[in-house]
Design an enzyme around this catalytic site. Structure first.
Site, PDB file in Angstrom:
ATOM      1  N   GLY A 103       0.830  -1.203   0.000  1.00 21.32           N
ATOM      2  CA  GLY A 103       0.000   0.000   0.000  1.00 21.32           C
ATOM      3  C   GLY A 103       0.864   1.252   0.000  1.00 21.32           C
ATOM      4  N   TYR A 104       0.208   2.394   0.034  1.00 26.00           N
ATOM      5  CA  TYR A 104       0.962   3.646  -0.003  1.00 26.00           C
ATOM      6  C   TYR A 104       1.777   3.847   1.268  1.00 26.00           C
ATOM      7  CZ  TYR A 104      -1.587   5.075  -4.202  1.00 26.00           C
ATOM      8  OH  TYR A 104      -2.103   5.174  -5.476  1.00 26.00           O
TER       9      TYR A 104
ATOM     10  N   CYS B 264      -3.943  10.203  10.091  1.00 30.84           N
ATOM     11  CA  CYS B 264      -3.386  11.442   9.538  1.00 30.84           C
ATOM     12  C   CYS B 264      -4.265  12.646   9.854  1.00 30.84           C
ATOM     13  CB  CYS B 264      -3.132  11.309   8.045  1.00 30.84           C
ATOM     14  SG  CYS B 264      -4.520  10.721   7.108  1.00 30.84           S
TER      15      CYS B 264
END
Lengths: 351, 351, 351, 351
Positions: free
Chosen positions: B11-12, B151
């Protein structure tokens, strides 16, 4: 055909006026001025208009003289530039729509506070009609001087009006968080809109109080029938066109989404250009992407009962519903034309 | 060298962990897992890493087995996928950093409310340290289980903490308006992140209450020492990377910007990764553009005395300071390494 | 430590030099000049560098004096501005890297043709080394004057060199179609890079012949050992950073992709900063997105046998490999340092 | 009013057909099909159309039955999906416009080569008219089956036709470098159009030969009256809408820009939807930004005498002039309506 003119036709708002008016069934553009592009065909400033306006060229020189053979004149100049021009235009019998801020506020004192000058024509402020059709439709009929609202203000007012109108906000404060695309800065180049600096950015500007608050306070006070305080914080985000206003108010815990729906439908249910957006109609949230190029306002709302917060959202095209389109809508009303004449355009998707 | 592994490396967040760890002076990546890319070199998922990791390939199969020879394991799985894996990893003596939400909340009840399941390991919730260094640095030292913050929560908490810590918000409500770039949605394709639909959009999602609120409430209550209510509304806007949180609180009229400056400097003045941004230092507002690729948090603030509103702004790179970088920072602290080891990267500009 | 200075440090290339040099293990920035930002800390021009350079401020005044205590000076001025400055810098014994075009061409006549002036220092043109390491590595060792290549030229030359080197292009013409992001225009604002005008655009500029052709012709002639004609057409497309050059050549029908692969591997197989990209390694095409912020060049190729066309593709970060990074790489070689010192940065993804 | 239907109405081309037809003065949409959205109002697929089509809902089930009460049917299905449907539609007497590739090529062999299947209706290929009005206007009059061109092909053919028509290309090869926005990939999500992966990218795809070449070869052979080879390389670049084709041909050194201007004006000077763009008319280069949402084609050209290269440029909106708009234009011609009926829309700027 109504003869219309544009003063300040080389900016983005001027260009959109030209685009919209080219398809207006009852209006003809007879002249357009621009100091910078004087003598040039309109497509030199607006390449999109190539082959649309044939030989029409920008006029320089005295703007009053340039537009004197019109019935209606749109003034699309920077703030502070139309204050002395508008009286001269009214003087010679023109109907005037000012797209700047110079005649939007009723209270002359507000100009001192927000714009730093003493307004020389307080009587004209009284005469001017704030060109937001959903709130001032009746006054617009026959109006000689229309002060067309700012784009941030348009979105902020329309998103919050139904909540205030029905007394759903329990203190008298509205917080407005506006997301703004790059065309709102206008055509003038500057470091903050240089593409490498602007693209992908997310940044607040005027964080301690934006001038558009003054209009929002004035109108929401009118709608709600009592004092209101407004904090408006614009944020530059991606995209070339579009504004999204998110408005927040405090409320007692009992306000449900159903209650909000009632309030929004009651105020906007019959409006030609307002589309209420909701999961129940298959579109979860407003997004300017769905209105670009058009005069529509997509409006949504939400309640967060745990926290006691109600929210409203309004998405518009800042250059159309936030400027040129709204101005044409107001003139249509003033002249007794069909309110959507020239404004039937359906937004493309995706764009 | 500390041997580290990554579970969910395609994933990122996994990709950014690989990027950061490749330059870490005291850590070596010994294994990385991915079900989808099992057997493939890491650059098949992350073309940017071509020629960086030589022969390193994703491992499939049992993730616990795949990482058993490590000292530290980063778990970068979707929410709900690590809750049963983490105990097994702790069991075999690994130090674990979970980048999902499964161990962030102290109160097991909160999982029922926000995530819809009964948490099976309430004792591990007690043991887990919330990996926000500016608030939990001491607890992080030696921590065996680190729950790395979300985040949006990272930005929201850091933007508002100084105001709550010094009692500058006069009621107990914080409104958080978050602007979010597209990479926050992760790597999985879906209609809302299809480029034609996402580019240039401005739209609220989860308008009636976002899960990240739970973390924000937990941490702000801790910082402020009293109850707090939080309304968090994320908005998808342009850009591939970056998050900007704008937080609003009500205050008595006397809170000045100078007073806010004191509060922010007092809390963050010595922080390695926090940069206070202000007209006085030549940068009017935080913008994620200025921190991309780095672990910095750029923080600003403003007071609007007329309205009685205080505002805080925090800009981060959602994949670095909002995920991979913050996790590495927390592990550095846990292991007694230099806090910025592997994280010295300076953001490029413009990008 | 080598003492380095930058003349013209407030532009985008200057900023990237500052970023790269801040992490260089063998170089120290001792001074940086800017007329516009004289006296201001470097982060006033480069907000990303806040808290990186402490008290470093731009120097105004005479640039030669400002940098006299350096070993190496990077000159990052607009074309035509360094032609008279460079001799003065060499005079006082500095090693000079000029990032503009003033010393790139060997043939003084070419300056008349492409840049419209008579070059006053034809002997320095002979002495200057064209700073493309993959072609001039040996000459760079010990070089006193390095003319760092243009970004479009770097991509164009590297994409086509292997084909010309092995005689795979059957006539002597190379067509270069370059896709260019907005930062290539530099920091100076202008209408064409105003965000609303630039975002989403796709337009050729200089359609009848771009100056960078001169460099490309010079280098490809050298590599191929015979005359070559080059048509280079840059196109402004989306994105803030990155350049992609697509080069086309005609060939006999027998040139296969395997044959091309050989040619590219033979020339670049051992290059530190060149990554050959191909379906066979899991990355179908080069894309600047995968190299942003780094000194890498991702290179691909294709053959279209039916039509008799061979194609090469090169993707770079225009400000790093197309400017600041390549300049540092060249100086590393000149000084006998590790070629990748200060340039190990791995590009993030996605960004 | 002509009764029209759309098969495959939930894709991007279907949405643009709905948008355009909603304003068509002589056509009424009577039915629209979509398997995925069957039973849902059209704005579920196209939020921009909310409040435009009232109660119109997508029909599922047998598409032939769904559209049987129409005069004209637009088929907007993926390639290969209309080959068997079109004969059935013709059978029941409908006029058919196929927006896919299944009936574009005259030569049945070409389907084997480019699309990998044996075309089952070679006689229909003869009957179908390639719907590019500037080349096939006469054949379109009364046409029963129209094969609407691909977007890349439209731009490539229109950009190069005048040069081939007047024999200005001295060998028989045309190189086409196409820049493509993200909406060209259609509505179906996939990793390469995931926003974080696509935004800011510049990458060639199908580098060794794109299917659209087949159409381009067919049409240019027709226009030029002799064999031609075409190499077409599409590149994904930024933006949601628009295509720019840059075409390159070799020529003898004597071809001047004036000579090119003659050729372009001769072919397109009286065309309603083609605007020739040139420094001399104040617009240096075509750019899709200036035509978005409209049916215009902006065309430019350049000669590079030194190198012996001529270039043509064509900018279109891929979903309008590259699909829905061009299809409506072709039907207007087929039915003897005004060619621009429903297509008068002026593009907004900036957008």
């Amino acid at each position: 055909m109504v003869r219309v003119s544009i003063i300040g036709g080389s900016g983005y708002v001027g260009g959109e006026l030209l685009r919209i008016l080219s398809a207006h069934p009852a209006m003809d553009v007879v002249s357009v001025t621009s100091r910078r592009f004087a003598g040039k065909p309109v497509h030199y400033a607006h390449p999109n208009l190539r082959s649309v306006y044939g030989g029409l060229r920008f006029l320089g020189g005295d703007p009053v003289k340039a537009v004197q053979d019109s019935d209606v004149v749109f003034v699309a100049l920077p703030h502070g530039k139309s204050v002395d021009l508008v009286p001269a235009l009214l003087e010679i019998g023109l109907r005037v729509v000012d797209l700047g801020a110079d005649f939007r506020l009723k209270d002359p004192e507000a100009y001192r506070k927000w714009y730093g000058f003493i307004h020389p024509y307080p009587d004209l402020l009284k005469k001017a009609v704030y060109g937001l059709p959903e709130i001032h439709r009746d006054e617009l009929k026959g109006a000689q001087l229309i002060a067309s609202p700012g784009c941030n203000a348009t979105a902020a007012i329309l998103a919050s009006a139904p909540m205030l109108r029905e007394g759903l906000v329990s203190n008298n404060v509205i917080l407005v968080d506006v997301k703004v695309s790059s065309s709102e800065a206008g055509r003038e180049v500057r470091p903050s809109t240089h593409h490498p600096e602007r693209e992908g950015s997310m940044r607040p500007y005027s964080p301690s109080g934006h001038r558009h608050s003054a209009e929002v306070v004035q109108e929401l006070r009118l709608v709600g029938g009592r004092e209101v305080r407004v904090s408006l914080t614009p944020h530059a985000v991606g995209g070339v066109r579009g504004v999204l206003a998110t408005v927040y108010g405090f409320t007692s815990h009992e306000v449900s989404e159903r209650r909000l729906l009632q309030a929004y439908v009651r105020m906007y249910g019959r409006e030609r250009f307002i589309r209420i957006v909701h999961r129940a109609v298959g579109i979860p949230s407003p997004d300017p992407k769905y209105v670009l190029g058009s005069n529509y306002v997509d409006i949504g709302f939400a309640a967060e009962a745990d926290v006691g917060v109600v929210k409203g959202f309004a998405a518009i095209d800042n250059l159309v519903r936030g400027a040129a389109g709204q101005a044409v809508q107001a003139v249509n009303i003033a002249l007794g034309l069909r309110e959507d004449a020239g404004l039937e355009y359906i937004p493309p998707h995706p764009i």
